[in-house]
Design an enzyme around this catalytic site. Sequence first.
Site, short mmCIF file in Angstrom:
data_model
loop_
_atom_site.label_atom_id
_atom_site.label_comp_id
_atom_site.label_asym_id
_atom_site.label_seq_id
_atom_site.Cartn_x
_atom_site.Cartn_y
_atom_site.Cartn_z
N ASP A 63 0.85 -1.20 0.00
CA ASP A 63 0.00 0.00 0.00
C ASP A 63 0.88 1.25 0.00
OD1 ASP A 63 -2.33 -1.56 2.31
OD2 ASP A 63 -2.20 -1.57 0.10
N ASP A 69 1.55 7.26 8.78
CA ASP A 69 1.71 5.83 9.02
C ASP A 69 3.05 5.56 9.67
OD1 ASP A 69 -0.64 4.96 7.92
OD2 ASP A 69 0.17 4.54 5.95
N GLU A 92 1.73 -3.87 10.28
CA GLU A 92 1.38 -3.80 8.86
C GLU A 92 2.47 -3.06 8.09
OE1 GLU A 92 -2.10 -1.52 7.35
OE2 GLU A 92 -2.38 -3.25 6.03
N GLU A 93 3.19 -2.17 8.77
CA GLU A 93 4.19 -1.34 8.09
C GLU A 93 5.52 -2.05 7.90
OE1 GLU A 93 1.39 1.33 7.50
OE2 GLU A 93 3.40 1.34 6.64
N ASP A 115 -1.82 -2.76 13.60
CA ASP A 115 -1.91 -1.88 12.44
C ASP A 115 -1.82 -0.47 13.02
OD1 ASP A 115 -4.23 -1.48 9.61
OD2 ASP A 115 -2.39 -0.43 10.22
N LEU A 117 -1.73 2.58 11.94
CA LEU A 117 -2.68 3.61 11.50
C LEU A 117 -3.52 3.05 10.37
CD1 LEU A 117 -3.12 6.39 12.72
CD2 LEU A 117 -2.05 7.38 10.72
N GLU A 273 -5.82 -7.02 12.11
CA GLU A 273 -7.08 -6.29 11.88
C GLU A 273 -8.26 -7.19 12.30
OE1 GLU A 273 -6.32 -5.30 7.67
OE2 GLU A 273 -6.33 -3.19 8.22
#
Length: 333
Positions: A63, A69, A92-93, A115, A117, A273
Amino acid sequence: MSKITTLDEFILHNENLHEDSSGKLSALLRDIGVAAKIVNREVNKAGLVNILGIAGSENSTGDMVQKLDIFANEKMIALLSNSGECAAIVSEENEKIIHLPKVKEKTPGYLVAMDPLDGSSNIDVNVSVGTIFGIYKVQDINEPIDEKSFLQKGVEVVAAGYVLYGTSTMLVYTTGNGVNGFTLDPSIGEFCLSHENIRIPDRGNYYSVNQGYYLKFDVEMRRYIDYCSDLNLRLRYIGSMVSDVHRMLFQGGIFLYPNTRKYPQGKLRLLYECVPMSFVVEQAGGHAINTRLERIMEVTPRSIHQRSTIVIGSPAMVNEMKDFIRKYTLHEI
Ligand code: P6P
């Protein structure tokens, strides 16, 4: 004036409800509370300090990354490193797990999946975003921590919750003894207990799905969406899972992110999530399944960034969706 219960007071008071009454989990939860305040400060002024806009990089899952983020990810990692109770993080990053430095003689007993942000593409247009976290126990402190350490069924999660940076900033979490919501009071810089023992209504007047994918959904999903329309339910979809699920937690309803052509396994991430949000919703009396009719909390992840479909919300509405899947699906269930 009613008594103010701060998040820290609440965590300490409820410490003995959890088998680990040593205070280690409490320290982690407090660190998350502090990180949320720091991220909240930046989210609220994002439009002013030129940290808007796509940073140009892509995150580990492909993404486009917003600068906020990166900021949120770095702050969560920094704060979770404080207590020495967290051994590693899945974010997630970050494509790989993040090992945290040991603190003094402490042996970290927890893992965090997060996650930092979620829904960050909404930042530029001032729409609510959120942080999602799930806390797991290190199963064997004598074994080295690696990706496999995180591949635990959702039912193993010991605490989970989210922060919603909205019209007010709320932290909602559970340790398996119900769900409580805390609203940030900027005048004292504290999260204060504002929604005690949250219970999701059995059904609601809202359904939440990206209707733009309607023609790409499987027949059972299209039939269910038509059914919601026939019932004159109202469509509410912000494109930020935390916001969409949060509304449903209080007003009842159902949130759906099924498989699409672009995301045949579903878009949302199981570990950081779907599972944390499912733990919260289940603890509030709701249900959470995937479109294979499996309870999200019973699925064992095969990889740390694994995607999943999800149907989550009021029990009566999730049960109706189950009936539509059983009746219309063309897939082998
Ligand atoms: P779509 C945000 O990017 C997110 O991960 C969730 O917060 C949200 O529910 C979903 O993706 C939105 O995806 O495909 O509808 O834009």
